[in-house]
Write an enzyme that holds these catalytic residues in place. Structure first.
Site, PDB file in Angstrom:
ATOM      1  N   SER A  73      -4.780   0.929  -3.876  1.00  0.00           N
ATOM      2  CA  SER A  73      -4.390   2.331  -3.784  1.00  0.00           C
ATOM      3  C   SER A  73      -3.729   2.739  -5.093  1.00  0.00           C
ATOM      4  CB  SER A  73      -3.409   2.551  -2.625  1.00  0.00           C
ATOM      5  OG  SER A  73      -2.881   3.868  -2.650  1.00  0.00           O
ATOM      6  N   TYR A  91       4.325   0.003   1.468  1.00  0.00           N
ATOM      7  CA  TYR A  91       2.885   0.160   1.234  1.00  0.00           C
ATOM      8  C   TYR A  91       2.554   0.008  -0.246  1.00  0.00           C
ATOM      9  CZ  TYR A  91      -1.738   2.380   1.211  1.00  0.00           C
ATOM     10  OH  TYR A  91      -3.076   2.650   1.033  1.00  0.00           O
TER      11      TYR A  91
END
Length: 292
Positions: free
Chosen positions: A144, A158
């Site tokens: 990501s 995350y």
């Protein structure tokens, strides 16, 4: 890899979102596709839907955070097909936005177990067998931009997991190239706009034994629809990336042999240069504030 016809492709997190779109795209290219997911019901529904378009599809329940489960997936794939040509380590989860000191041990245990260790388990289970086959192959790890390129302060758990994915993939590819293998690794950065995926509601699959030790802060959890509605209410219209188009972009990146697969990846240069400048000056590269 110029053609995926008759190639064996494994996609983790394949029951929904990006994984489902990747599976659909590979099937459309004539590949033999194995989708895995921890969610039995969603996996069954997706298998039924994708099978209707024809081709060879298998669905296997897998918990990527458990090495034995991933090894069982690899056993099943190689027993039936004798090969794996494309491994898409795509499964991922997230937890509520929070200050690092307000996260809990189980937040880290769950997210790192799926997002980071899950990819390591995939590599450990599949790559030795892919190497032994002597055939051309690709390992595509889903990272990501939030972590791999420009981490967000309020998404520490995350972002940390995805930064680890990026570094792991760099190391993996360097080793595969340096040892003159026929395998390559690449990083897939889902991009192009806001992504309507299951990452918004991954708490539905959070194991009871890894539940948060304290309640999430108010407003820290929301669905994709709630987020988009909230943005619209304050006058912000955000672009939404079509997941099937994103999957086709990823397949094109694999054909081109790209190490970084990302829509608009040229824009990362200035972001990373500015990050490096701040680090070289001894500064924190993340701006102050919750959404810095």
């Amino acid at each position: 890899m110029q053609s995926f016809k008759d190639k064996v492709v494994v996609v983790t997190g394949g029951a929904s979102g990006i994984g489902k779109s990747l599976a659909r795209a590979f099937l459309g290219e004539g590949a033999k596709v194995v989708i895995s997911d921890v969610e039995q019901g969603a996996l069954d529904r997706t298998a039924s839907e994708l099978s209707a378009q024809g081709g060879t599809l298998r669905a296997i329940v897998t918990n990527v955070s458990k090495p034995d489960s991933v090894n069982a997936l690899a056993d099943a794939v190689f027993e039936e097909f004798g090969a794996c040509h494309v491994l898409c380590n795509n499964a991922g989860v997230s937890v509520p936005n929070n200050n690092v000191w307000d996260t809990t041990p189980n937040d880290w245990q769950w997210v790192l177990g799926v997002n980071l260790r899950g990819i390591a388990h995939g590599i450990q289970a599949f790559v030795p067998r892919m190497l032994a086959s002597g055939e051309e192959g690709i390992v595509m790890n889903t990272s990501s931009g939030d972590g791999g390129i420009s981490p967000l302060a309020d998404q520490s758990v995350y972002a940390s997991s995805k930064a680890g994915v990026s570094i792991m993939t760099e190391c993996l590819n360097a080793q595969l190239v340096g040892q003159n293998t026929r395998l390559r690794a690449c990083i897939f950065y889902p991009s192009g706009g806001i992504l309507p995926t299951g990452i918004w509601t991954t708490k539905r699959n959070r194991p009871a034994e890894l539940a948060r030790e304290k309640p999430a802060p108010d407003g820290a959890e929301m669905t994709f629809e709630e987020f988009m509605s909230g943005m619209k209410d304050i006058g912000i219209e955000l672009p939404v990336q079509d997941l099937d188009e994103l999957a086709q972009f990823a397949l094109n990146g694999l054909r081109e042999g790209d190490f970084v697969i990302m829509i608009g990846r040229e824009s990362m240069e200035e972001t990373l240069v500015e990050r490096a400048r701040k680090l070289a000056r001894g500064q924190c590269p993340i701006e102050h504030g919750l959404h810095g």
